[in-house]
Design an enzyme around this catalytic site. Structure first.
Site, PDB file in Angstrom:
ATOM      1  CG  HIS A 170      -0.222  -0.097   2.081  1.00  0.00           C
ATOM      2  ND1 HIS A 170      -0.412   1.453   2.970  1.00  0.00           N
ATOM      3  CD2 HIS A 170      -0.245  -1.490   3.315  1.00  0.00           C
ATOM      4  CE1 HIS A 170       0.288   0.652   4.440  1.00  0.00           C
ATOM      5  NE2 HIS A 170       0.660  -0.151   4.475  1.00  0.00           N
ATOM      6  CG  ASP A 190      -2.575   4.501   2.892  1.00  0.00           C
ATOM      7  OD1 ASP A 190      -2.145   3.358   2.047  1.00  0.00           O
ATOM      8  OD2 ASP A 190      -3.575   4.639   3.827  1.00  0.00           O
ATOM      9  CG  ASP A 212       2.870   0.344   7.591  1.00  0.00           C
ATOM     10  OD1 ASP A 212       2.598  -0.626   6.931  1.00  0.00           O
ATOM     11  OD2 ASP A 212       2.171  -0.331   8.818  1.00  0.00           O
ATOM     12  CD  GLU A 215      -3.078  -1.430   5.905  1.00  0.00           C
ATOM     13  OE1 GLU A 215      -2.909  -2.419   5.682  1.00  0.00           O
ATOM     14  OE2 GLU A 215      -2.714   0.080   5.744  1.00  0.00           O
ATOM     15  CD  GLU A 216      -1.711   2.207   7.469  1.00  0.00           C
ATOM     16  OE1 GLU A 216      -1.973   1.351   8.424  1.00  0.00           O
ATOM     17  OE2 GLU A 216      -0.133   1.589   7.040  1.00  0.00           O
ATOM     18  CG  ASP A 243       1.179  -4.075   5.327  1.00  0.00           C
ATOM     19  OD1 ASP A 243       1.828  -3.235   6.473  1.00  0.00           O
ATOM     20  OD2 ASP A 243      -0.214  -4.011   5.071  1.00  0.00           O
ATOM     21  CG  HIS A 256       0.679   2.474  12.482  1.00  0.00           C
ATOM     22  ND1 HIS A 256      -0.560   1.970  12.583  1.00  0.00           N
ATOM     23  CD2 HIS A 256       1.088   2.464  11.688  1.00  0.00           C
ATOM     24  CE1 HIS A 256      -1.298   1.265  11.790  1.00  0.00           C
ATOM     25  NE2 HIS A 256       0.374   1.664  10.765  1.00  0.00           N
TER      26      HIS A 256
END
Length: 381
Positions: A78, A80, A108, A141-142, A165, A354
């Site tokens: 992904h 984003d 990520d 995705e997030e 991922d 994150h």
């Protein structure tokens, strides 16, 4: 075939320093398309999902022909990132990549994208035969796997693949839970808390009563439940007439997912129904509404599935030992599996995701690239 580690590092840095918070993936999409277009793909497709996701762009499907007479596979990443993800500046200390500290790094999932790019560059430069491959690069995705949910699976020719991922390295995720997202709305009656509190029905107190009774946290080894936000009320001197609670239930068992979700619904309904008016002065009765949204389906690959046999053989060919695990979170792989595209998750080396302490090592990205090349070139499986 030796990975060009410094080129890989430069690619990763450029990807990370191209801001792409969810729904703002336009710049990273253009960069990814430009880089892959230089590698002679069969085609690059940008789908029309932006109207449903709210992103600046659609999902990308980048297709390469293969000289080996083997079935195609796909790799998914992904584009984003979570916030804070604007104006990322990558810091490198030897083999270790981090951010300047006031943003996430973006490994990520840009560690996965960088490995995909380097793998194709090496295959093109060496003219080494490989199987047909597609790179599926999703948006949003997030924020709920929105890009994958909006992607037409008919655009992907391969029936099996790998989502790059997950944290750690040499980890293959074979199972991930399904999830229900809950929105619970408790309606009371507003009244002045000092003048006429008996006229009101306190929605916040009713919600709190129910929350003390519902299952939460770790239910068993397969199932969790959580209530993450609660909002409502207008002021401290007004009996709150409306409270909204957001929560979720996850489980590797669909039967348990349904049971725990139903238990939560029942407890809230029974708690509100049991309300009584001690003074008889309340100007209305409370109500509750429990909305359940199926967030993503369960992911479960049998131990002997071909997608796992293939990655195991590829890892053995380069001397890599893999670990197979169950995950507690959802990813695009849940969506792909739910639509008939068998997908395992491969860890990319990223850690502390994150957060502003996110990091990844060049060695792990090199090893990931080597694994991708093996998956594309080995003919023994």
């Amino acid at each position: 075939m030796d990975v060009d580690s410094e080129r890989l590092a430069a690619t990763f840095t450029e990807l990370c320093e191209t801001s792409s918070p969810s729904r703002q993936e336009g710049r990273i999409s253009r960069l990814v398309q430009r880089v892959f277009s230089e590698l002679d793909p069969l085609e690059i497709i940008e789908d029309d999902s932006s109207g449903r996701t709210g992103s600046q762009c659609g999902n990308l499907i980048i297709r390469f022909a293969g000289a080996l007479d083997l079935e195609p596979i796909f790799f998914s990443c992904h584009m984003d990132t979570v916030q804070p993800g604007e104006n990322v500046r990558v810091q490198r200390d030897g083999d270790l990549f981090t951010s300047a500290g006031d943003t996430i790094l973006g490994s990520d999932d840009k560690s996965g994208i960088a490995a995909c790019i380097e793998a194709m560059r090496l295959l093109r430069e060496s003219n080494r035969p490989h199987r047909p491959v597609e790179f599926v690069i999703t948006t949003c995705e997030e924020i709920g796997l929105l890009g994958a949910k909006a992607l037409d699976p008919g655009l992907i020719r391969a029936r099996e693949g790998y989502a790059l991922d997950s944290t750690g390295m040499a980890r293959i995720i074979t199972h991930a839970p399904a999830a229900n997202r809950l929105t619970i709305t408790v309606e009371g009656v507003a009244a002045h808390a000092g003048l006429h509190p008996e006229w009101g029905v306190n929605a916040l107190i009713l919600a709190a009563r129910a929350l003390t009774l519902v299952p939460g946290g770790r239910i068993d080894e397969e199932t969790t439940a959580n209530f993450g936000t609660i909002s409502g009320g207008a002021a401290s001197n007004i009996v709150p007439e409306r409270v909204v609670i957001e929560g979720e239930v996850r489980s590797h068992s669909m039967e348990k997912l349904t049971r725990v979700t139903d238990d939560i619904r029942r407890i809230f309904v029974e708690t509100v129904a049991a309300w009584s008016d001690p003074t008889g002065a309340a100007r209305g009765k409370p109500r509750v509404q429990v909305d359940v949204h199926e967030d993503f389906p369960v992911m479960a690959l049998a131990p002997g599935h071909r997608v796992l046999r293939r990655v195991n053989a590829a890892a053995q060919s380069i001397g890599m030992h893999l670990f197979y695990e169950k995950a507690g979170g959802g990813s695009d792989a849940n969506i792909f599996n739910g639509r008939g595209l068998a997908t395992a998750i491969i860890a990319t080396g990223m850690t502390n995701v994150h957060s502003t302490s996110e990091q990844v090592t060049l060695k792990d990205m090199v090893d990931l690239t080597r694994l991708l090349i093996a998956l594309l070139t080995e003919t023994s499986y």
